[in-house]
Design an enzyme around this catalytic site. Structure first.
Site: not given
Ligand code: TYM
Length: 345
Positions: A119, A209, A212
């Protein structure tokens, strides 16, 4: 927290995608539907995490609510005592614990995080925030405050989960049994099966990947996309010149990604789906079928989304935030006592 905890969060930095849906929402909903009673299920919106990269702040409040609506549309029950739905910033212990963990985490340790490297390379130095650099520490606090053992996430979050394990073990070594250590990733994969550690790829550029926060959104299917537009994105997905459908993510990443999406939509193992279409030479026909399934899925999802009652989501947030504050504050107090900020009993 008498029951073992399953926890996950999805940032509200933009609309959610089918990557988010299959990587994190669906495994969580399956657990909520099948295992609530046996587990405490914590689904939350990490709203503080939502602006580690620049966003439009005028949209944030609405996006936080929209994330809640999407969890409900995906099937999260709101009327179960073991299921919590809350907003991170309404539980101040998350920020408090983060500061304490910051002081036991090396700068080098954070600098090695692949998501950070990716990023920050895209953003350029002057737009990289300290928040982006240390967001895995807030994520570890999110997990450790509730003693979560299972954390369904996509593949991109695996390293952050490893860090949550490392920091909890490190703190336990220093201060005695403070934290429940989340289970190792192999154990999580076993538990969640197909949904864990997924990586849905961008349709236009299947070497990256589906994200969003992607600026063009051309290769991204958002859950709120118009179904016809989403079908067009599938029809223009980048493939290859082999004219043979196979599941081979290295040599044929585009076609393999479409097979993966199809398998997830149907809830079938990837091997079965591959066997059904293996060798098919018309990518156009194959894409048309995937496009129709994606459009059908989005249409059904959006009907459910339109039915979600905002007041029910807001009441669930408020009810769960009371519970989350009690549980999180109890963990925080133990940590504050251990590090010498509060008298020990
Ligand atoms: P975030 O908001 O970027 O994404 C949310 C969840 O979606 C999954 N994900 C994907 N899985 C498969 N293929 C993809 N292309 C894809 N894009 C996103 C991410 O792996 C994630 O599980 N830091 C985290 C949010 C968070 C969190 C936490 C998660 C904050 N605190 C505690 C678990 C536990 C994040 O940025 O996810």
């Amino acid at each position: 927290m008498s029951k073992p905890v399953i926890l996950t969060g999805l940032r509200a930095n933009n609309d959610l995608t089918i990557g988010n849906y299959f990587g994190a929402i669906l495994p969580m909903i399956e657990m909520a539907e099948r295992r609530a009673g046996e587990f405490q299920i914590n689904m939350f919106v990490p709203d503080l995490h939502s602006f580690t990269t620049p966003i439009d702040h005028d949209r944030l409040l609405e996006q936080i609510l929209q994330a809640g609506r999407m969890f409900v549309a995906a099937g999260l029950p709101l009327d179960h005592d073991d299921i919590n739905l809350y907003r991170q910033s309404y539980v101040p212990a998350h920020s408090e614990l983060t500061w304490i963990l910051d002081c036991f985490t090396g700068v080098g340790e954070m600098g090695r995080m692949i998501e950070y490297k990716d990023k920050s390379a895209k953003l350029g130095d002057d737009r990289v925030s300290v928040g982006l650099f240390k967001y895995p520490i807030l994520m570890a606090a999110d997990i450790l405050l509730y003693g979560a053992i299972y954390v369904p996430v996509g593949e991109d979050q695996r390293q952050h989960l490893e860090y949550a394990r490392d920091i909890s073990e490190r703190m336990n070594t220093h201060f005695g049994e403070l934290f429940t250590v989340p289970l190792p990733l192999e154990k999580q994969t076993e538990f969640f099966g197909k949904g864990q550690a997924l990586r849905i790829m961008d349709l236009a550029d299947p070497s990256k990947k589906m994200s969003k926060s992607d600026e063009s959104g051309k290769g991204v299917i958002f859950l709120a996309d118009n179904p016809d537009e989403a079908a067009k994105k599938i029809m223009s997905a980048t493939t290859d010149d082999k004219a043979s459908v196979n599941y081979n993510p290295i040599e044929q990443p585009g076609i393999s990604n479409l097979l993966q999406i199809l398998a997830l939509l149907r809830g079938h193992p990837i091997d079965d789906v591959e066997a059904a279409y293996k060798g098919q030479s018309s990518y156009g026909d194959f894409k048309r079928m995937v496009a129709d399934e994606v459009a059908g899925f989005l249409t059904a999802f959006q009907v459910k989304l339109a039915d979600v009652d905002d007041n029910a989501v807001i009441s669930a947030f408020e009810r769960s935030e009371k519970i989350a504050n009690e549980q999180a504050n109890a963990t925080l107090l133990k940590v504050q006592q251990a590090v010498g900020l509060r008298p020990r009993d």
